[in-house]
Design an enzyme around this catalytic site. Structure first.
Site, PDB file in Angstrom:
ATOM      1  N   ASP A   1      39.977  14.311 -67.556  1.00 52.50           N
ATOM      2  CA  ASP A   1      39.939  15.470 -66.944  1.00 52.50           C
ATOM      3  C   ASP A   1      40.944  15.606 -65.776  1.00 52.50           C
ATOM      4  O   ASP A   1      41.006  14.538 -65.175  1.00 52.50           O
ATOM      5  CB  ASP A   1      38.464  15.502 -66.395  1.00 52.50           C
ATOM      6  CG  ASP A   1      38.299  17.047 -65.736  1.00 52.50           C
ATOM      7  OD1 ASP A   1      37.970  17.980 -66.742  1.00 52.50           O
ATOM      8  OD2 ASP A   1      38.515  17.260 -64.656  1.00 52.50           O
TER       9      ASP A   1
ATOM     10  N   ASN B   1      46.269  25.743 -60.343  1.00 51.30           N
ATOM     11  CA  ASN B   1      46.454  26.940 -60.661  1.00 51.30           C
ATOM     12  C   ASN B   1      46.699  28.066 -59.604  1.00 51.30           C
ATOM     13  O   ASN B   1      47.550  28.787 -59.562  1.00 51.30           O
ATOM     14  CB  ASN B   1      45.399  27.525 -61.541  1.00 51.30           C
ATOM     15  CG  ASN B   1      45.694  27.065 -63.198  1.00 51.30           C
ATOM     16  OD1 ASN B   1      46.767  27.020 -63.497  1.00 51.30           O
ATOM     17  ND2 ASN B   1      44.485  26.942 -63.857  1.00 51.30           N
TER      18      ASN B   1
ATOM     19  N   ASP C   1      49.822  25.651 -66.764  1.00 48.03           N
ATOM     20  CA  ASP C   1      49.835  25.655 -68.110  1.00 48.03           C
ATOM     21  C   ASP C   1      51.051  24.258 -68.508  1.00 48.03           C
ATOM     22  O   ASP C   1      50.725  23.512 -69.305  1.00 48.03           O
ATOM     23  CB  ASP C   1      50.426  26.796 -69.038  1.00 48.03           C
ATOM     24  CG  ASP C   1      49.299  27.880 -69.033  1.00 48.03           C
ATOM     25  OD1 ASP C   1      48.173  27.565 -68.670  1.00 48.03           O
ATOM     26  OD2 ASP C   1      49.573  29.061 -69.449  1.00 48.03           O
TER      27      ASP C   1
ATOM     28  N   ASP D   1      40.988  21.939 -68.843  1.00 49.67           N
ATOM     29  CA  ASP D   1      41.689  20.810 -68.425  1.00 49.67           C
ATOM     30  C   ASP D   1      41.138  19.556 -68.723  1.00 49.67           C
ATOM     31  O   ASP D   1      41.183  18.762 -68.293  1.00 49.67           O
ATOM     32  CB  ASP D   1      41.796  20.853 -67.057  1.00 49.67           C
ATOM     33  CG  ASP D   1      40.521  20.683 -66.080  1.00 49.67           C
ATOM     34  OD1 ASP D   1      39.581  20.999 -66.549  1.00 49.67           O
ATOM     35  OD2 ASP D   1      40.812  20.031 -65.037  1.00 49.67           O
TER      36      ASP D   1
END
Length: 177
Positions: free
Chosen positions: A53, A61, A70, A96
């Site tokens: 993770d 973000n 991304d 993620d």
């Protein structure tokens, strides 16, 4: 005959795309299911499962934008894929979170592979941090019989949760019973 060959080639391409995550190019859940079902045919009796993770991904973000997020996911997927053998699989489970399945591997091998992956991600992050987000990951590792994938998944997920709760950027291992 040429048309049949073209149809066959098109089918192969569509089948491949049906098993890949659109963003990262890693396998998807369908690829994982297919991989797990093939393990029995290959006589594999032990796997190591590594749940991965990205730490504080929402912050990446929010601070750098979704394009940077991304790009970070693509980079992580690439580093994971470069760190496994052809007989293993890397899948993006969603968001993620990724999973690595190491065929014919025990907990010790799973931990060593997780350490290698973390070192590669840390090294890459150190090189790129001045121009973008520094990416770190947390990992949960377990190992056992692939026929007990639900139990392995729960154990690896609990280990991952423990790694995240401990501040992230760490590896926690849990032996299957």
């Amino acid at each position: 005959r040429i048309q049949a060959e073209r149809l066959s080639a098109d089918y192969d391409i569509l089948s491949q795309h049906a098993h890949l995550d659109d963003l990262t190019g890693a396998g998807n859940r369908r690829a994982l299911e297919r991989y797990m079902s093939n393990l029995g045919h290959r006589g594999i009796e032990t796997i190591a499962l590594v749940m991965v993770d990205v730490d504080d991904f929402k912050e990446v973000n929010d601070r750098y934008g979704h394009a940077a997020g991304d790009a970070a996911l693509v980079k992580v997927a690439s580093l994971l894929a470069e760190s496994v053998r052809p007989s293993d699989i890397v899948v993006r489970l969603g968001g993620d979170e990724f999973a690595i399945v190491l065929a014919d591997a025990d907990l010790k091998v799973g931990r060593r592979r997780a350490e290698t992956v973390m070192a590669r991600i840390d090294q890459q992050g150190a090189q790129e941090a001045p121009i973008g987000p520094k990416i770190t990951v947390s990992m949960g590792v377990t190992a056992g019989n692939p026929d007990r994938i639900q139990e392995l998944n729960a154990r690896a997920d609990a280990a991952l949760y423990e790694a995240k709760a401990g501040g992230g950027h760490r590896i926690v291992c849990r032996q299957a019973v």
